[in-house]
Design an enzyme around this catalytic site. Structure first.
Site, PDB file in Angstrom:
ATOM      1  N   THR A  58       0.811  -1.229   0.000  1.00 33.88           N
ATOM      2  CA  THR A  58       0.000   0.000   0.000  1.00 33.88           C
ATOM      3  C   THR A  58       0.838   1.268   0.000  1.00 33.88           C
ATOM      4  O   THR A  58       0.476   2.266  -0.619  1.00 33.88           O
ATOM      5  CB  THR A  58      -0.900   0.006   1.255  1.00 33.88           C
ATOM      6  OG1 THR A  58      -1.655  -1.188   1.250  1.00 33.88           O
ATOM      7  CG2 THR A  58      -1.844   1.185   1.264  1.00 33.88           C
ATOM      8  N   ASP A 113       1.930  -7.208  -3.880  1.00 30.37           N
ATOM      9  CA  ASP A 113       1.233  -7.236  -2.601  1.00 30.37           C
ATOM     10  C   ASP A 113       2.012  -8.241  -1.756  1.00 30.37           C
ATOM     11  O   ASP A 113       2.411  -9.302  -2.257  1.00 30.37           O
ATOM     12  CB  ASP A 113      -0.204  -7.724  -2.828  1.00 30.37           C
ATOM     13  CG  ASP A 113      -1.029  -7.671  -1.553  1.00 30.37           C
ATOM     14  OD1 ASP A 113      -1.956  -6.852  -1.494  1.00 30.37           O
ATOM     15  OD2 ASP A 113      -0.755  -8.468  -0.630  1.00 30.37           O
ATOM     16  N   SER A 114       2.219  -7.927  -0.495  1.00 27.92           N
ATOM     17  CA  SER A 114       3.120  -8.786   0.284  1.00 27.92           C
ATOM     18  C   SER A 114       2.540 -10.177   0.537  1.00 27.92           C
ATOM     19  O   SER A 114       3.246 -11.069   0.981  1.00 27.92           O
ATOM     20  CB  SER A 114       3.524  -8.108   1.585  1.00 27.92           C
ATOM     21  OG  SER A 114       2.510  -8.189   2.541  1.00 27.92           O
ATOM     22  N   SER A 115       1.270 -10.395   0.231  1.00 26.15           N
ATOM     23  CA  SER A 115       0.726 -11.758   0.333  1.00 26.15           C
ATOM     24  C   SER A 115       1.394 -12.675  -0.687  1.00 26.15           C
ATOM     25  O   SER A 115       1.359 -13.892  -0.552  1.00 26.15           O
ATOM     26  CB  SER A 115      -0.780 -11.750   0.072  1.00 26.15           C
ATOM     27  OG  SER A 115      -1.403 -10.958   1.034  1.00 26.15           O
ATOM     28  N   ASP A 161       1.153  -6.916   5.427  1.00 24.80           N
ATOM     29  CA  ASP A 161       0.585  -8.240   5.722  1.00 24.80           C
ATOM     30  C   ASP A 161       1.625  -9.284   6.099  1.00 24.80           C
ATOM     31  O   ASP A 161       1.425 -10.060   7.032  1.00 24.80           O
ATOM     32  CB  ASP A 161      -0.231  -8.748   4.516  1.00 24.80           C
ATOM     33  CG  ASP A 161      -1.532  -7.971   4.350  1.00 24.80           C
ATOM     34  OD1 ASP A 161      -1.871  -7.183   5.261  1.00 24.80           O
ATOM     35  OD2 ASP A 161      -2.200  -8.149   3.320  1.00 24.80           O
ATOM     36  N   THR A 164       4.803  -8.961  15.224  1.00 27.77           N
ATOM     37  CA  THR A 164       3.658  -9.658  14.636  1.00 27.77           C
ATOM     38  C   THR A 164       2.665  -8.596  14.186  1.00 27.77           C
ATOM     39  O   THR A 164       2.493  -7.595  14.880  1.00 27.77           O
ATOM     40  CB  THR A 164       2.966 -10.521  15.727  1.00 27.77           C
ATOM     41  OG1 THR A 164       3.911 -11.448  16.235  1.00 27.77           O
ATOM     42  CG2 THR A 164       1.792 -11.293  15.190  1.00 27.77           C
ATOM     43  N   THR A 172       4.273 -20.967  21.617  1.00 28.29           N
ATOM     44  CA  THR A 172       2.918 -20.755  22.152  1.00 28.29           C
ATOM     45  C   THR A 172       2.045 -20.000  21.153  1.00 28.29           C
ATOM     46  O   THR A 172       2.539 -19.125  20.439  1.00 28.29           O
ATOM     47  CB  THR A 172       2.938 -19.992  23.493  1.00 28.29           C
ATOM     48  OG1 THR A 172       1.586 -19.687  23.866  1.00 28.29           O
ATOM     49  CG2 THR A 172       3.743 -18.704  23.427  1.00 28.29           C
ATOM     50  N   GLN A 173       0.767 -20.333  21.134  1.00 33.20           N
ATOM     51  CA  GLN A 173      -0.143 -19.574  20.262  1.00 33.20           C
ATOM     52  C   GLN A 173      -0.634 -18.309  20.962  1.00 33.20           C
ATOM     53  O   GLN A 173      -1.361 -17.515  20.361  1.00 33.20           O
ATOM     54  CB  GLN A 173      -1.294 -20.437  19.740  1.00 33.20           C
ATOM     55  CG  GLN A 173      -1.989 -21.304  20.731  1.00 33.20           C
ATOM     56  CD  GLN A 173      -3.014 -22.221  20.074  1.00 33.20           C
ATOM     57  OE1 GLN A 173      -4.179 -21.870  20.051  1.00 33.20           O
ATOM     58  NE2 GLN A 173      -2.615 -23.364  19.573  1.00 33.20           N
ATOM     59  N   CYS A 174      -0.221 -18.080  22.215  1.00 34.17           N
ATOM     60  CA  CYS A 174      -0.522 -16.799  22.880  1.00 34.17           C
ATOM     61  C   CYS A 174       0.347 -15.718  22.240  1.00 34.17           C
ATOM     62  O   CYS A 174       1.465 -15.993  21.801  1.00 34.17           O
ATOM     63  CB  CYS A 174      -0.168 -16.855  24.362  1.00 34.17           C
ATOM     64  SG  CYS A 174      -1.152 -18.019  25.289  1.00 34.17           S
TER      65      CYS A 174
HETATM   66  N1  ASP Z   1      -2.108  -6.168   1.293  1.00 36.65           N
HETATM   67  C1  ASP Z   1      -1.091  -5.162   1.477  1.00 36.65           C
HETATM   68  C2  ASP Z   1       0.261  -5.853   1.499  1.00 36.65           C
HETATM   69  O1  ASP Z   1       0.612  -6.451   2.468  1.00 36.65           O
HETATM   70  C3  ASP Z   1      -1.325  -4.379   2.716  1.00 36.65           C
HETATM   71  C4  ASP Z   1      -0.242  -3.356   2.979  1.00 36.65           C
HETATM   72  O2  ASP Z   1       0.418  -2.894   2.078  1.00 36.65           O
HETATM   73  O3  ASP Z   1      -0.082  -2.960   4.137  1.00 36.65           O
HETATM   74  O4  ASP Z   1       0.963  -5.790   0.513  1.00 36.65           O
END
Ligand code: ASP
Length: 341
Positions: A15, A59-61, A92, A167, A277-279
């Site tokens: 973004t 996009d970082s995904s 992300d 995180t 841990t998932q905490c």
């Molecule tokens: N979906 C976007 C990404 O991780 C969100 C961001 O840029 O913060 O690339």
């Protein structure tokens, strides 16, 4: 006259690199060559900034280990010529990339600061400008010729964190990241305050980059009511080399025999299993409860207070190092970049 600090900015996507076309309302990728033109404030920081960008910003995904390698190699190529690096990245998966980079860059003697934003740089209420400007300032900070920060950090919404302690916790608030188990390294208010007592010490050893990462790993989150065939299906995957096992509370898991036997069997086949841990905060303490006693005896690797993001990337990194099986557990349990207590 004091020479200007040189900062290299690497734009990977996300973004932060978008501008709004106010006539159409759509978001489009920003031309990073023209960065300083769009953010004239950068002229006042007293440093020179060069920027490079992924050929096709993502996009970082869509980040993967090849992208991580490409960031690491760009830093290696420009390491001598620049005083610090700012990596612009989607929020992300930023904690994963930044954790991975912290392991890949050994004896880092310069700041590598990850940042991004929740709103595009061209948005009127954007958080991108402050995040970017302060990240550049942090990357340029020197004291008596030595960089103040010589580790991988993540700067977002007025706080610099150790990257491998972070995180993403919020998809909407500007305060998108947290570091539950380690204090902020710096805070931006009226003054930009660096808490030197929390920083990793400056390393005089030779900087090196490691790009071998083993992707044959998985994150397995324990939950009540897991079906044996599903869990066994994962543990018996033929290529599997390592597992980050997200357990309850202080590292506890069901004591049902099918689960304990399947985990033991996987360990016997040479699979490295890390208990985290998932905490969001706190640490694994195997043996405290009966529900972690068997895990301690197997033994599972103790991830203590490591984040899942740091655990999975450390696992990829250590597997990539080709360590002997007998040394793997103690290597994982030894902090190497301040990622765990
Ligand atoms: N979906 C976007 C990404 O991780 C969100 C961001 O840029 O913060 O690339």
């Amino acid at each position: 006259m004091k020479s200007q600090r040189k900062i290299m900015m690497i734009y990977t996507g996300g973004t932060i690199g978008m501008v709004k076309d106010f006539s159409t309302g759509t978001l489009k990728t920003f031309d990073f060559e023209k960065l300083v033109e769009h953010i004239p404030e950068l002229h006042h920081l007293g440093c020179s900034i060069d920027s490079i960008s992924f050929k096709k910003p993502i996009d970082s995904s869509n980040m993967n280990t090849e992208h991580w390698k490409s960031i690491a190699l760009s830093i290696e190529t420009h390491y001598e010529a620049y005083d610090g690096f700012v990596i612009l990245h989607g929020s992300d998966t930023m904690s994963y990339t930044a954790s991975a980079l912290s392991f890949m860059l050994e004896n880092l003697g310069k700041p590598v600061i990850f940042t991004g934003s929740q709103l595009p740089i061209g948005d009127l209420r954007t958080d991108a400008k402050e995040n970017l400007i302060t990240s550049v300032q942090l990357a340029a900070m020197h004291h008596k010729g030595i960089p103040v920060i010589s580790e991988v950090g993540l700067y977002f919404e007025y706080k610099l964190y150790r990257a491998n302690r972070t995180t993403k916790i919020n998809a909407e608030h500007f305060e998108a990241f947290t570091s539950m188990n380690y204090p902020a390294l710096a805070e931006s208010g009226v003054h930009l305050k660096v808490y030197e007592e929390y920083l990793l010490p400056f390393s005089k050893d030779a900087f090196s980059v490691h790009t071998a990462l083993d992707r044959r790993v998985v994150i397995l989150k324990i939950f009540p009511g897991m079906h044996p065939s599903v869990v066994k299906g994962i543990l018996e995957l033929p290529d599997l080399k390592g597992i980050v096992l997200e357990t309850f509370g202080a590292g506890n898991a069901p004591t049902e025999s099918w689960l304990l036997e399947a985990l033991q069997e996987a360990i016997n086949r040479g699979i490295h299993i890390v208990n985290v841990t998932q905490c969001s905060g706190g640490s694994v303490l195997m043996g405290r409860y009966e529900t972690s006693d068997a895990l301690l005896k197997m033994p599972l690797i103790n991830g203590r207070d490591i984040t899942t993001e740091a655990a999975i990337t450390k696992l990829m990194y250590l597997l990539g190092q080709g360590l002997e099986d007998s040394k793997f557990k103690s290597s994982f349990e030894t902090p190497i970049r301040g990622e765990m207590a």
